[in-house]
Design a protein around this motif. Structure first.
Motif, mmCIF file in Angstrom:
data_model
loop_
_atom_site.group_PDB
_atom_site.id
_atom_site.type_symbol
_atom_site.label_atom_id
_atom_site.label_comp_id
_atom_site.label_asym_id
_atom_site.label_seq_id
_atom_site.Cartn_x
_atom_site.Cartn_y
_atom_site.Cartn_z
ATOM 1 N N LEU A 108 37.016 104.516 106.150
ATOM 2 C CA LEU A 108 35.883 104.552 105.062
ATOM 3 C C LEU A 108 35.924 104.041 103.906
ATOM 4 N N GLY A 109 37.046 103.119 103.637
ATOM 5 C CA GLY A 109 37.609 101.756 102.771
ATOM 6 C C GLY A 109 36.985 102.736 101.446
ATOM 7 N N GLU A 110 36.191 101.539 101.000
ATOM 8 C CA GLU A 110 35.732 101.657 99.421
ATOM 9 C C GLU A 110 35.744 102.998 99.203
ATOM 10 N N LEU A 111 34.757 103.604 99.397
ATOM 11 C CA LEU A 111 34.357 105.254 99.808
ATOM 12 C C LEU A 111 35.648 106.325 99.451
ATOM 13 N N MET A 112 36.380 105.857 99.919
ATOM 14 C CA MET A 112 36.859 106.802 99.209
ATOM 15 C C MET A 112 38.102 106.346 98.054
ATOM 16 N N THR A 113 37.414 105.724 97.482
ATOM 17 C CA THR A 113 37.862 105.149 96.083
ATOM 18 C C THR A 113 37.185 105.348 94.920
ATOM 19 N N SER A 114 35.846 104.763 95.779
ATOM 20 C CA SER A 114 34.543 105.353 94.753
ATOM 21 C C SER A 114 34.045 107.233 94.686
ATOM 22 N N ILE B 16 31.282 117.153 108.572
ATOM 23 C CA ILE B 16 31.668 117.142 106.739
ATOM 24 C C ILE B 16 31.017 117.999 106.376
ATOM 25 N N GLN B 17 32.161 118.444 105.962
ATOM 26 C CA GLN B 17 32.472 119.678 104.250
ATOM 27 C C GLN B 17 32.185 119.133 102.916
ATOM 28 N N ASP B 18 31.326 119.364 102.626
ATOM 29 C CA ASP B 18 31.198 119.558 101.062
ATOM 30 C C ASP B 18 31.683 120.521 100.055
ATOM 31 N N ASP B 19 32.657 120.372 99.637
ATOM 32 C CA ASP B 19 33.289 121.669 99.015
ATOM 33 C C ASP B 19 33.185 121.566 97.698
ATOM 34 N N SER B 20 32.700 120.637 97.679
ATOM 35 C CA SER B 20 33.100 120.245 95.386
ATOM 36 C C SER B 20 32.752 121.168 94.745
ATOM 37 N N ALA B 21 31.826 121.637 95.101
ATOM 38 C CA ALA B 21 31.496 123.351 94.028
ATOM 39 C C ALA B 21 33.081 124.056 94.115
ATOM 40 N N LEU B 22 33.740 124.226 95.070
ATOM 41 C CA LEU B 22 34.769 124.854 94.896
ATOM 42 C C LEU B 22 35.971 124.283 94.024
ATOM 43 N N HIS B 23 35.454 123.300 93.720
ATOM 44 C CA HIS B 23 36.618 122.272 92.764
ATOM 45 C C HIS B 23 35.762 121.550 91.380
ATOM 46 N N ALA B 24 35.124 122.400 90.852
ATOM 47 C CA ALA B 24 34.323 122.170 89.570
ATOM 48 C C ALA B 24 35.415 121.986 88.458
ATOM 49 N N GLY B 25 35.547 121.265 87.715
ATOM 50 C CA GLY B 25 36.904 121.207 86.450
ATOM 51 C C GLY B 25 37.838 120.596 87.283
ATOM 52 N N SER C 158 24.103 115.927 100.988
ATOM 53 C CA SER C 158 24.714 114.931 99.849
ATOM 54 C C SER C 158 24.424 113.375 99.808
ATOM 55 N N ASP C 159 24.393 112.363 99.210
ATOM 56 C CA ASP C 159 24.445 111.273 99.653
ATOM 57 C C ASP C 159 25.557 110.758 99.779
ATOM 58 N N THR C 160 26.726 111.186 99.503
ATOM 59 C CA THR C 160 28.075 111.247 99.665
ATOM 60 C C THR C 160 28.178 111.214 101.159
ATOM 61 N N VAL C 161 27.872 112.325 101.357
ATOM 62 C CA VAL C 161 28.276 112.823 103.339
ATOM 63 C C VAL C 161 27.574 111.810 104.269
ATOM 64 N N GLN C 162 25.988 111.504 103.506
ATOM 65 C CA GLN C 162 25.658 110.535 104.557
ATOM 66 C C GLN C 162 26.099 109.004 104.717
ATOM 67 N N LEU C 163 26.857 108.566 103.304
ATOM 68 C CA LEU C 163 27.063 107.402 103.889
ATOM 69 C C LEU C 163 28.668 107.608 104.486
ATOM 70 N N LEU C 164 29.146 109.299 104.407
ATOM 71 C CA LEU C 164 30.877 108.630 105.407
ATOM 72 C C LEU C 164 30.594 108.631 106.668
ATOM 73 N N GLU C 165 29.549 109.833 107.005
ATOM 74 C CA GLU C 165 28.776 109.708 108.342
ATOM 75 C C GLU C 165 28.349 108.546 108.740
ATOM 76 N N THR C 166 27.291 107.837 108.293
ATOM 77 C CA THR C 166 27.241 106.907 108.232
ATOM 78 C C THR C 166 28.422 105.689 109.218
ATOM 79 N N ALA C 167 29.027 105.906 107.959
ATOM 80 C CA ALA C 167 30.970 104.871 108.308
ATOM 81 C C ALA C 167 31.343 105.038 109.128
ATOM 82 N N LEU C 168 31.799 105.852 109.255
ATOM 83 C CA LEU C 168 32.307 107.035 110.842
ATOM 84 C C LEU C 168 31.532 106.407 112.336
#
Length: 88
Positions: free
Chosen positions: A67-73, A22-31, A2-12
């Motif tokens: 991670l700065g702004e990524l943590m809130t956005s 970085i594992q995207d667990d978002s699908a486990l939390h839908a809703g 995902s775009d977010t994973v790429q942004l996190l990797e770049t920032a770190l």
């Protein structure tokens, strides 16, 4: 990836990680309330010499600061495993 994973990797990259996963667990939390349709849940494993001499809370604060702004956005929840190379 995902775009977010790429942004996190770049920032770190500033922490010079020897290992970064970085594992995207978002699908486990839908809703989930506040998760914007299930997005923004991640698990981070990072190994860096930059964590030497820092306690767990200090390591997490360093990551949040990095991670700065990524943590809130882009990130709703972040599970962190932060280690030094010697702790592997």
């Amino acid at each position: 990836m995902s775009d977010t994973v790429q942004l996190l990797e770049t920032a770190l990259q500033v922490l010079a990680p020897e290992h970064l996963d970085i594992q995207d667990d978002s699908a486990l939390h839908a809703g989930h309330a506040g998760a914007k349709g299930g997005g923004g849940h991640y698990t981070l494993t990072i190994v860096s010499a930059r964590f030497a001499g820092l306690g767990r809370v200090q390591r997490h604060r360093l990551i949040y600061q990095t991670l700065g702004e990524l943590m809130t956005s882009r990130v709703h929840a972040l599970a962190i495993r932060a280690l030094t190379p010697e702790e592997l």
